[in-house]
Design an enzyme around this catalytic site. Structure first.
Site, PDB file in Angstrom:
ATOM      1  N   ARG A  16      -7.917  -7.810  -9.850  1.00  8.71           N
ATOM      2  CA  ARG A  16      -8.714  -8.981 -10.225  1.00  8.71           C
ATOM      3  C   ARG A  16     -10.063  -8.513 -10.787  1.00  8.71           C
ATOM      4  O   ARG A  16     -10.384  -7.334 -10.730  1.00  8.71           O
ATOM      5  CB  ARG A  16      -8.976  -9.833  -8.990  1.00  8.71           C
TER       6      ARG A  16
ATOM      7  N   GLU B 146      -2.296   7.220   8.434  1.00  8.63           N
ATOM      8  CA  GLU B 146      -3.052   8.136   7.570  1.00  8.63           C
ATOM      9  C   GLU B 146      -4.028   8.913   8.431  1.00  8.63           C
ATOM     10  O   GLU B 146      -4.436   8.450   9.495  1.00  8.63           O
ATOM     11  CB  GLU B 146      -3.877   7.340   6.538  1.00  8.63           C
TER      12      GLU B 146
ATOM     13  N   HIS C 180     -16.211  -5.037   6.612  1.00  7.27           N
ATOM     14  CA  HIS C 180     -15.427  -5.065   5.374  1.00  7.27           C
ATOM     15  C   HIS C 180     -15.962  -6.051   4.342  1.00  7.27           C
ATOM     16  O   HIS C 180     -15.291  -6.362   3.366  1.00  7.27           O
ATOM     17  CB  HIS C 180     -13.951  -5.343   5.662  1.00  7.27           C
TER      18      HIS C 180
ATOM     19  N   LYS D 237       0.814  -1.219   0.000  1.00  5.68           N
ATOM     20  CA  LYS D 237       0.000   0.000   0.000  1.00  5.68           C
ATOM     21  C   LYS D 237       0.847   1.268   0.000  1.00  5.68           C
ATOM     22  O   LYS D 237       0.428   2.306  -0.521  1.00  5.68           O
ATOM     23  CB  LYS D 237      -0.952   0.006   1.197  1.00  5.68           C
TER      24      LYS D 237
HETATM   25  C1  MV4 Z   1      -9.568   4.256   5.464  1.00  3.77           C
HETATM   26  C2  MV4 Z   1     -10.755   4.656   6.119  1.00  3.77           C
HETATM   27  C3  MV4 Z   1     -10.779   5.912   6.689  1.00  3.77           C
HETATM   28  N1  MV4 Z   1      -9.698   6.701   6.624  1.00  3.77           N
HETATM   29  N2  MV4 Z   1      -8.523   5.102   5.415  1.00  3.77           N
HETATM   30  C4  MV4 Z   1     -10.905  -0.273   4.751  1.00  3.77           C
HETATM   31  C5  MV4 Z   1     -10.278  -1.336   3.951  1.00  3.77           C
HETATM   32  C6  MV4 Z   1      -9.049  -0.773   3.359  1.00  3.77           C
HETATM   33  N3  MV4 Z   1      -9.016  -1.093   1.982  1.00  3.77           N
HETATM   34  C7  MV4 Z   1      -9.119   0.692   3.590  1.00  3.77           C
HETATM   35  N4  MV4 Z   1     -10.240   0.932   4.447  1.00  3.77           N
HETATM   36  C8  MV4 Z   1     -10.469   2.163   4.979  1.00  3.77           C
HETATM   37  N5  MV4 Z   1      -9.454   3.052   4.906  1.00  3.77           N
HETATM   38  C9  MV4 Z   1      -8.593   6.280   5.997  1.00  3.77           C
HETATM   39  N6  MV4 Z   1      -7.522   7.080   5.981  1.00  3.77           N
HETATM   40  C10 MV4 Z   1     -11.820   3.771   6.156  1.00  3.77           C
HETATM   41  C11 MV4 Z   1     -11.690   2.517   5.602  1.00  3.77           C
HETATM   42  C12 MV4 Z   1     -12.853   1.684   5.703  1.00  3.77           C
HETATM   43  C13 MV4 Z   1     -13.557   1.260   4.581  1.00  3.77           C
HETATM   44  C14 MV4 Z   1     -13.168   1.589   3.292  1.00  3.77           C
HETATM   45  C15 MV4 Z   1     -13.870   1.155   2.210  1.00  3.77           C
HETATM   46  C16 MV4 Z   1     -14.995   0.367   2.388  1.00  3.77           C
HETATM   47  C17 MV4 Z   1     -15.401   0.019   3.634  1.00  3.77           C
HETATM   48  C18 MV4 Z   1     -14.685   0.445   4.750  1.00  3.77           C
HETATM   49  C19 MV4 Z   1     -15.112   0.081   6.019  1.00  3.77           C
HETATM   50  C20 MV4 Z   1     -14.417   0.505   7.111  1.00  3.77           C
HETATM   51  C21 MV4 Z   1     -13.278   1.285   6.957  1.00  3.77           C
END
Ligand code: MV4
Length: 497
Positions: free
Chosen positions: A291, A200, A235, A116
């Site tokens: 994917r 972050e 998630h 990442k």
């Molecule tokens: C975040 C966020 C809030 N702030 N980054 C969740 C999975 C991973 N791919 C990144 N994710 C998140 N990153 C920052 N800086 C909130 C999430 C997140 C989320 C993102 C997309 C879809 C569902 C989610 C559920 C909880 C948290």
């Protein structure tokens, strides 16, 4: 084009890939574990090879066994589906080394995007907006503390090797930072074998919007429109739609260009998805899913394209047969994921035999399913049973079709949260498009499924089993279809194991 391919997956996605391959005149080879001998994907394939015990590590996650099956069957290429080995660069490499084409991106692109921190650098190099935060990992808690002060609390500790929410911790104050770091590092080490984490700014109320892209090996790349996937639990996405209710044509255009630039910079080919977090009219790069995704059908409905056919075309060295200006997504599409899980038991996976099944169909209705009556649903694999997808000229029509289709969907023998989906589709916040990743926490925190009384459940089950199919003749020469118990019991979850 390939003459014969192997599908290294199971369930609805194996069925999905098989269908397109057959349509294209490509011979198909399925693989299956001992638990899946009688699965629809095995029946549908031209050949099927058993690869081992139910345990994923001994079958669907076992690179050696899949390569051996491919050699035995004499295929030219391997489609990984989603999950399992689909984003494993070692698997992509193993396919190539053994002389098979991997139907997906190159291993190097997967590796780059899998980290990442590296993906963040890549995104910045093409001037994409990233969430404010660190650009390198650290070891000293003091440095983390200084970085967190710079970013401003709350911060999110993220695993560099992460994705899908593992190894993430929200930290609201300096006092909790050290503990959050330790927890995230431990979890990341366990899940990915790598404890590298970074910080972050935490975005409290984002939407999750992602952009579908395609890129071929001749330098052509297109974006196919976005999907909003904000409605999720732990998630796990539940409902996805396209287009997003909040994206303007200008932002869509911008998101598409940024997504294409990122995959170009990564040396990525085939189908892929660039994920963003959206807040207050801005979208921030999150990660790339290397994917074909579960929710690809909503993009297929809006664009009229077959993404699997395009994956096969690109993997076999062909060109994307259209340009960006030919892509004009129209209408609105919604997907509901049907999981085998019990909403009454905190969404625990549900297992059992499918004793009754009626899947919706009709104009603008698509049901991607790996189900049939008599099928045993085990707890060995991902609990997704099927995907119900609707299309309409506009969002209201897509919602209405989904409501109707959900009420027609009968799955007897395992618990499914169809009832929850029906309630979400009716909710004023959903109907008005007010979504965020916390949608369920905000609106359905106290929701419990209605519990039909046990005697009623039993009668309904017996009636459904006895009813068989089709209308009964009444004796007169006018035949009138009686509502079957299937319809009268609606979508009650009758879990009998
Ligand atoms: C975040 C966020 C809030 N702030 N980054 C969740 C999975 C991973 N791919 C990144 N994710 C998140 N990153 C920052 N800086 C909130 C999430 C997140 C989320 C993102 C997309 C879809 C569902 C989610 C559920 C909880 C948290």
């Amino acid at each position: 084009m390939f003459k014969k391919i192997l599908i290294a997956n199971r369930g609805e996605i194996a069925v999905r890939v098989l269908r397109t391959a057959r349509e294209m005149g490509i011979a198909t080879v399925a693989v299956y574990s001992e638990a899946d001998r009688k699965s629809p994907h095995v029946e549908l394939a031209d050949e099927a090879i058993e690869i081992g015990p139910p345990l994923p590590l001994e079958s669907y996650l076992n690179i050696e066994k899949i390569i051996t099956a491919a050699q035995r069957a004499g295929v030219e290429a391997i489609h990984p589906g989603y999950g399992f080995l689909s984003e494993n660069p070692l698997f992509a490499e193993s396919c190539t080394k053994a002389g098979f084409t991997f139907i997906g991106p190159p291993a190097e692109a997967m590796r780059k995007l899998g980290n990442k921190l590296e993906a963040r650098h890549l995104a910045i190099s093409v001037k994409a907006l990233v969430i404010p935060g660190m650009m390198a990992s650290e070891v000293s808690p003091d440095v983390f503390k200084k970085e967190a002060e710079k970013i401003g609390y709350p911060v999110l500790v993220k695993a560099a090797a992460g994705g899908g929410g593992k190894g993430m911790r929200v930290v609201s104050s300096p006092d909790d930072l050290e503990e959050g770091l330790q927890a995230a590092m431990r979890e990341s080490k366990t899940a990915f074998g790598d404890a590298t984490v970074y910080l972050e700014k935490y975005i409290a109320e984002p939407r999750h919007i992602e952009m579908q892209i395609l890129r071929d090996t001749h330098g052509n790349a297109v974006w196919l429109g976005e999907r909003e996937c904000s409605i999720q639990r732990r998630h796990q996405k539940i409902i996805e739609e396209s287009p997003s209710p909040v994206l303007t044509p200008e932002l869509r255009e911008e998101m598409g260009s940024v997504a294409v630039a990122i995959v170009k910079a990564a040396g990525y080919f085939n189908a892929g998805t660039v994920e963003f977090l959206y807040e207050n009219g801005r979208f921030y790069f999150l990660e790339v899913n290397a994917r074909l995704q579960v929710e690809h059908p909503v993009t297929e409905f809006c664009t009229g394209l077959d993404l699997v056919a395009l994956q096969l075309e690109i993997a076999s060295g062909g060109k994307i047969p259209f340009t960006q200006k030919d892509v004009n997504p129209r209408g609105h599409s919604i997907e509901c994921r049907i999981y085998a899980e019990d909403a009454a038991k905190n969404f625990l996976p549900s297992s059992g035999t499918i004793v009754g099944l009626r899947e919706p169909q009709g104009p603008g209705v698509r049901c991607d399913s790996g189900l049939r009556e008599g099928l045993e649903i085990s707890v060995h694999y991902d609990p997704i049973l099927s995907k119900l997808v609707t299309y309409g000229d506009n969002r209201a029509e897509a919602i209405r079709r989904m409501q109707c289709s959900l009420s027609e969907y009968v799955i007897l023998g395992v618990a499914t949260p169809i009832n929850l989906l029906q309630n979400i589709l009716k909710h004023h916040a959903f109907v008005s498009g007010e979504l965020s990743t916390h949608f369920l926490e905000h609106h359905f925190a106290d929701w419990v499924p209605p519990v039909p009384d046990e005697a009623v459940q039993e009668v309904a089950l017996i009636a459904a089993l006895l009813a068989g199919k089709g209308a009964k003749h009444s004796g007169s020469d006018i035949t009138r279809a009686q509502p079957t118990p299937w319809q009268t019991i609606g979508s009650w979850e009758i879990a009998r194991t």
